[in-house]
Design an enzyme around this catalytic site. Structure first.
Site, mmCIF file in Angstrom:
data_model
loop_
_atom_site.group_PDB
_atom_site.id
_atom_site.type_symbol
_atom_site.label_atom_id
_atom_site.label_comp_id
_atom_site.label_asym_id
_atom_site.label_seq_id
_atom_site.Cartn_x
_atom_site.Cartn_y
_atom_site.Cartn_z
ATOM 1 C CD GLN A 1 43.975 82.673 51.723
ATOM 2 O OE1 GLN A 1 42.993 83.390 51.580
ATOM 3 N NE2 GLN A 1 43.903 81.361 51.663
ATOM 4 C CE LYS B 1 42.437 77.652 53.949
ATOM 5 N NZ LYS B 1 42.570 77.861 52.500
ATOM 6 C CB THR B 2 35.564 77.193 54.288
ATOM 7 O OG1 THR B 2 36.588 78.174 54.478
ATOM 8 C CG2 THR B 2 34.330 77.624 55.034
ATOM 9 N NE ARG C 1 40.252 85.438 48.153
ATOM 10 C CZ ARG C 1 40.249 84.302 48.822
ATOM 11 N NH1 ARG C 1 39.139 83.777 49.279
ATOM 12 N NH2 ARG C 1 41.372 83.643 49.032
ATOM 13 C CG ASP D 1 37.338 78.938 57.996
ATOM 14 O OD1 ASP D 1 38.472 78.638 57.559
ATOM 15 O OD2 ASP D 1 36.365 79.115 57.244
ATOM 16 C CD GLU D 2 39.683 82.885 56.318
ATOM 17 O OE1 GLU D 2 40.913 83.054 56.198
ATOM 18 O OE2 GLU D 2 38.897 82.838 55.356
HETATM 19 P P1 ATP Z 1 40.066 80.296 51.238
HETATM 20 O O1 ATP Z 1 41.496 80.023 51.531
HETATM 21 O O2 ATP Z 1 39.918 81.358 50.216
HETATM 22 O O3 ATP Z 1 39.258 80.513 52.472
HETATM 23 P P2 ATP Z 1 39.141 77.568 51.192
HETATM 24 O O4 ATP Z 1 40.349 76.733 51.254
HETATM 25 O O5 ATP Z 1 38.372 77.741 52.435
HETATM 26 O O6 ATP Z 1 39.482 78.971 50.521
HETATM 27 P P3 ATP Z 1 36.620 76.770 50.055
HETATM 28 O O7 ATP Z 1 35.993 78.100 50.042
HETATM 29 O O8 ATP Z 1 36.207 75.778 51.065
HETATM 30 O O9 ATP Z 1 38.210 76.935 50.054
HETATM 31 O O10 ATP Z 1 36.469 76.084 48.629
HETATM 32 C C1 ATP Z 1 36.766 76.782 47.436
HETATM 33 C C2 ATP Z 1 35.822 76.327 46.337
HETATM 34 O O11 ATP Z 1 36.105 74.991 45.965
HETATM 35 C C3 ATP Z 1 34.373 76.345 46.760
HETATM 36 O O12 ATP Z 1 33.601 76.817 45.696
HETATM 37 C C4 ATP Z 1 34.081 74.883 47.085
HETATM 38 O O13 ATP Z 1 32.727 74.583 46.900
HETATM 39 C C5 ATP Z 1 34.955 74.161 46.073
HETATM 40 N N1 ATP Z 1 35.393 72.807 46.518
HETATM 41 C C6 ATP Z 1 36.040 72.511 47.649
HETATM 42 N N2 ATP Z 1 36.322 71.180 47.724
HETATM 43 C C7 ATP Z 1 35.836 70.620 46.585
HETATM 44 C C8 ATP Z 1 35.799 69.284 46.046
HETATM 45 N N3 ATP Z 1 36.330 68.250 46.688
HETATM 46 N N4 ATP Z 1 35.193 69.115 44.858
HETATM 47 C C9 ATP Z 1 34.667 70.146 44.186
HETATM 48 N N5 ATP Z 1 34.672 71.434 44.629
HETATM 49 C C10 ATP Z 1 35.234 71.660 45.815
HETATM 50 MG MG MG Z 2 37.893 79.463 53.553
#
Ligand code: ATP
Ligand code: MG
Length: 778
Positions: free
Chosen positions: A254, A37-38, A640, A223-224
């Site tokens: 979350q 997402k981030t 995490r 975000d969040e």
């Molecule tokens: P959270 O819910 O914990 O905030 P999130 O959904 O924001 O998580 P991110 O932190 O953006 O997730 O990504 C999680 C991990 O996956 C990071 O290390 C990111 O670099 C990796 N990632 C995200 N998208 C891809 C992709 N398309 N290919 C490879 N790695 C990815």
């Molecule tokens: Mg995130």
């Protein structure tokens, strides 16, 4: 699209790309942990700038912690280069400060207002308690502040609170809320909740200001999003209401700040409020192995109130999630830390995080880290800016910057000792309220205070000291430069020059005066006698306190004295998570709340016990929604981990000098045993490993959670003392601190306590234990 950028977006999966390319109109990205997402949010900003030619200046990205905001800026810099600096990437709170510093005079405040932290709020509330004894007898400051914060989360003004209050307790809280707000105004101060609420008020009352920001912030991203409360949502709604280019990303699983008013409805009803919302769901998790994800999915699926979703990963297999049992808390800490130390030899300590439910749990681990020589960074706990000496120095700076801040004046007027005692302070206070002036103004007129006598000289020497700093060092008047302040460590001057080439840079920043905020601090240490005070107090910590101040000075050197306000603002907005220094090799210790949005190769979750996770309060409330929130917290912790997750619990813990027997957390029992790597027998796990419940000492406890008397030998069991029979019966009306009024339906006698069933007017039927529920008969 140029080839370099194409490669950039090709790395994303189909759904992620869809979200990145959908730039106009409302967009809701709803997805589980670690699904990127981030990552999408950051790529979307890059796409807007590089492919849609949107000015970085027109983009706003809001998050919850400064650390997240900094990380975002860092990653954006990698993607779009120096232009990233002009993106408004900040927390909710610092965004609001930025706006208020420019426009809050429209609401009758000065633009150099102070920001009160929890400590300042409590000090202010203590003064109110003294002034209004009739309204505050038997109350706790903390509880009143909590009630006030709950009003603010929902954007309820003091007058509305008064209008709708029913019953004595609510009316009283509303009255105290009104008084508290008027005191804040007198001090030209805002608390954290006010930062958001005043900004909402400003926008609602001043169309031109709102329009200005709507035009400026054409693309907004949050975000969040699951953790926004009603007032934060309102703020975003106002800003986005004309262009509707609002993209929010979040995960209902979350949402962990319900207790601070986060409103999960904001997610569930986004599509209703913003018509024609596009919804993108991401289902592939890139962070964790299948072994970890399986466990997390199994736990969270026990929540009833959630949008069904299933995360998958192509990181097949991976090490099973480990479950470790220890005899007691001490052995748990030793065992876990030894394991981390040995594993870290092959990787880096930075890859490890140790997570727990409450700050207090860190102490044991910290002690052992010191014993074993494991460097650690403690996130949360007593943070740098909460230390006494730092707060003292900051209070001086606050007085110099905003003398209306009574709380800051009171903190330093007699520190170091100037012979201005409690009695004199009382006289100054009465004089101030009689003439409706601030405490400091009263000090400036000390000769006129009745029967103050020679103390007037002492007061004058204090005000002379402050006035000199103000005139000769600070020369403050920055009220109209504060839009576009970016909270950035490092060279503020360069930043301004870079970012505002074309805008009206205040002369002030380019003036030849090169006094720094650090000069003011040195002035406080030397002429103000603060250094001598620390040394003379004979405090064994004097040296380390001075070291801390030195650290503050090195930061203060980066700010011109005329930017004192900005310096103060930045320090007052630093949240716990932000003081971590990534460069050093250290084990991270932090609470589950602090871990949100972060990721580590190895995650250890300790204290997986009933009454820790879920915590006592959530169990005792009898409200299933509280347990669901704890389960989400557990889910946040588990997700995490990238490579390995280790869960641990202790069979007993030392509490108040005696051992308290613990039962394994229900969340562990929700994990299918075949997914765990553990020595503990399955049947045992599923019966609840430690059947033995806590024991209570006859005669000692009224509170069943203070079980043992210090002089008793460890581990010995004693006769259970039963809670007293409630003074209400079925059919009576009672009041609960959280749920309000309700009718008692039944009372069932149990072994240790009475189980009460109550039908609450607002929240329906709930079962609770009498000892905990503390129901008050009406
Ligand atoms: P959270 O819910 O914990 O905030 P999130 O959904 O924001 O998580 P991110 O932190 O953006 O997730 O990504 C999680 C991990 O996956 C990071 O290390 C990111 O670099 C990796 N990632 C995200 N998208 C891809 C992709 N398309 N290919 C490879 N790695 C990815
Ligand atoms: Mg995130």
């Amino acid at each position: 699209m140029d080839i370099k950028n194409k490669i950039l977006y090709d790395k994303l999966n189909e759904r992620q790309r869809q979200a990145v390319f959908c730039t106009e109109g409302p967009l809701l990205i709803l997805a589980g942990a670690g699904s990127g997402k981030t990552n999408v949010l950051i790529h979307r900003i890059a796409y807007l700038i590089q492919e849609k030619n949107i000015e970085p200046y027109n983009i706003m990205a809001v998050t919850f912690t400064n650390k997240a905001a900094d990380e975002m800026k860092e990653r954006l810099k990698g993607l779009v280069g120096h232009e990233a600096q002009q993106i408004w990437a900040a927390t909710f709170h610092s965004s609001c400060v930025r706006i208020l510093r420019r426009y809050i005079d429209r609401l009758g405040f000065n633009t150099n207002f102070s920001i009160y932290d929890a400590d300042d709020q409590k000090t202010l509330m203590k003064r109110i308690f003294k002034e209004m004894p009739a309204n505050t007898a038997d109350l706790k400051e903390r509880n009143v502040l909590r009630a006030i914060s709950a009003y603010k989360d929902e954007l309820i003004s003091p007058s509305d609170a008064l209008k709708y209050a029913c019953g004595f307790a609510e009316k009283n809280n509303a009255l105290l809320y009104e008084k508290y707000q008027s005191e804040l105004r007198k001090n030209n101060a805002l608390d954290f909740d006010d930062l958001i609420n005043k900004c909402v008020e400003l926008f609602e009352k001043n169309e031109d200001v709102l329009e200005f920001y709507q035009k400026r912030l054409k693309y907004i991203m949050v975000d969040e999003y699951q953790d926004t409360n009603t007032s934060q949502f309102r703020l975003i709604e106002l800003l986005a209401s004309s262009h509707k280019n609002l993209c929010v990303v979040g995960d209902d699983d979350q949402s962990i700040y319900r207790f601070r008013g986060a409103n999960i409805e904001n997610i569930l009803s986004f599509e209703k409020i913003f018509k024609d919302t596009k919804v993108v769901r991401l289902e592939q998790n890139y962070r964790s192995t299948a072994a970890i994800l399986d466990v997390a999915n199994n736990v969270i699926s026990n929540n009833v109130k959630r949008k069904e979703k299933k995360l998958w990963t192509d990181k097949k297999g991976g090490a099973k999630v480990k479950l470790k049992e220890f005899e007691n808390g001490d052995q748990e800490a030793s065992g876990i830390l030894k394991e981390i130390a040995s594993k870290a030899k092959k990787s880096s300590l930075n890859d490890f995080a140790l997570l727990y439910r409450t700050n207090a749990q860190s102490r044991l681990f910290e002690e052992k880290c010191v014993n074993y020589g494991i460097p650690y960074r403690l996130v949360g706990g007593v943070n740098f800016y909460q230390r006494k000496e730092i707060k003292d120095i900051l209070a001086y700076l606050k007085v110099i910057s905003n003398s209306k801040d009574d709380i800051a004046v009171l903190r330093v007027i007699n520190t170091p000792k100037r012979g201005i005692g409690e009695t004199s302070l009382g006289k100054i206070s009465s004089f101030a309220s009689e003439f409706n002036i601030n405490f400091y103004e009263a000090c400036l007129n000390s000769w006129q205070i009745p029967s103050i006598g020679k103390t007037a000289y002492k007061i004058k020497s204090f005000t002379d000291f402050i006035e000199k700093a103000r005139k000769e060092l600070a020369k403050i008047d920055i009220s109209d430069i504060s839009d576009n302040i970016v909270y950035k460590n490092g060279d503020m001057d360069n930043f301004y020059n870079e970012a505002y080439k074309d805008t009206d840079i205040p002369d002030l920043l380019q003036s030849g005066d090169d006094k720094r905020v650090s000069d003011i601090i040195n002035y406080i240490l030397d002429e103000g006698g603060y250094r001598d005070y620390l040394m003379l107090e004979g405090d064994t910590q004097a040296q380390s306190r001075l070291e801390n101040i030195k650290e503050l000075i090195s930061k203060a050197q980066m700010y011109k004295a005329s930017l004192l306000d900005i310096f103060l603002e930045e320090t007052s907005l630093i949240a716990d998570v932000d003081t971590t220094d990534k460069s050093a090799q250290m084990l991270t210790l932090m609470t589950l709340h602090g871990a949100k949005g972060l990721e580590f190769e190895y995650v250890y979750m300790c204290g997986m016990e009933e009454e820790l996770l879920p915590c006592t309060m959530s169990i005792a409330s009898g409200d299933e929604a509280d347990i669901e929130e704890e389960r989400r917290l557990c889910y946040v912790g588990m997700t995490r981990a990238k490579k390995q997750l280790v869960l641990s619990y202790a069979k007993k813990r030392l509490i108040n000098g005696g051992f308290d027997y613990k039962e394994v957390s229900r969340f562990i029992r929700e994990i299918p045993p075949q997914l765990l790597d553990t020595d503990i027998k399955n049947e045992l796990l599923h019966q609840g490993i430690n059947r033995k419940k806590s024991v209570y000492i006859a005669g000692y406890n009224t509170n069943p959670y203070k079980q043992f008397n210090k002089s008793l030998p460890f581990g010995k069991e004693f006769i259970v003392k039963k809670s007293e029979k409630p003074d209400y019966k079925a059919g009576d009306m009672v009041r609960h601190i959280k749920f309000g009024e309700g009718e008692v339906l039944s009372i069932t006698e149990g072994k240790k306590d009475y189980e009460i069933e109550v039908n609450f007017k607002k929240s329906g039927i709930k079962k609770m234990m009498a000892g905990f529920a503390k129901l008050e008969k009406m």
